[in-house]
Design a protein around this motif. Structure first.
Motif, PDB file in Angstrom:
ATOM      1  N   ALA A  31       0.807  -1.329   0.016  1.00 43.35           N
ATOM      2  CA  ALA A  31      -0.127   0.072  -0.074  1.00 43.35           C
ATOM      3  C   ALA A  31       0.825   1.240   0.030  1.00 43.35           C
ATOM      4  N   GLU A  35       3.692   2.272   2.950  1.00 45.56           N
ATOM      5  CA  GLU A  35       5.248   1.942   2.539  1.00 45.56           C
ATOM      6  C   GLU A  35       6.153   3.109   2.298  1.00 45.56           C
ATOM      7  N   VAL A  66      -2.752   9.856  -2.450  1.00 41.97           N
ATOM      8  CA  VAL A  66      -1.318   9.428  -1.600  1.00 41.97           C
ATOM      9  C   VAL A  66      -0.823  10.673  -1.065  1.00 41.97           C
TER      10      VAL A  66
END
Length: 103
Positions: A31, A35, A66
């Motif tokens: 993921a 990470e 993200v």
């Protein structure tokens, strides 16, 4: 797929080095947000540079971002770059590189 990511990152790191900036790259699996945050904590990282995909606001709201999550949770400054290394935009639409330290 891995070699594509490694090649892309090598080109980006070379560009940063041409600008006189030290750069290291790493490709990890899992993921993205956990990470990236784990790598920041386990390696000697002083700055994270990311190029967000630029999804629409609705899609970002539904799927999350993200870059936004890393920006919120990173213990180091995060540099968000627009397409092809151009500076991103601030929330008010002002052009310019955006460096923030997550609180």
């Amino acid at each position: 797929v891995v070699w594509v990511a490694e090649d892309y990152l090598a080109v980006m790191a070379d560009q940063l080095r041409l600008w006189g900036l030290p750069a290291r790259t790493v490709v990890r699996y899992g993921a993205p947000v956990p990470e990236i945050l784990d790598h920041i904590r386990s390696a000697d990282v002083s700055l994270v540079a990311m190029a967000p995909r630029g999804r629409t606001s609705l899609r970002r709201l539904v799927l999350g971002s993200v870059a936004a999550a890393v920006l919120r949770h990173a213990d180091v400054p995060v540099l968000l770059l627009g397409p092809q290394g151009r500076a991103g935009t601030h929330g008010d639409g002002e052009q310019g590189a955006e460096i923030r330290r997550a609180a």
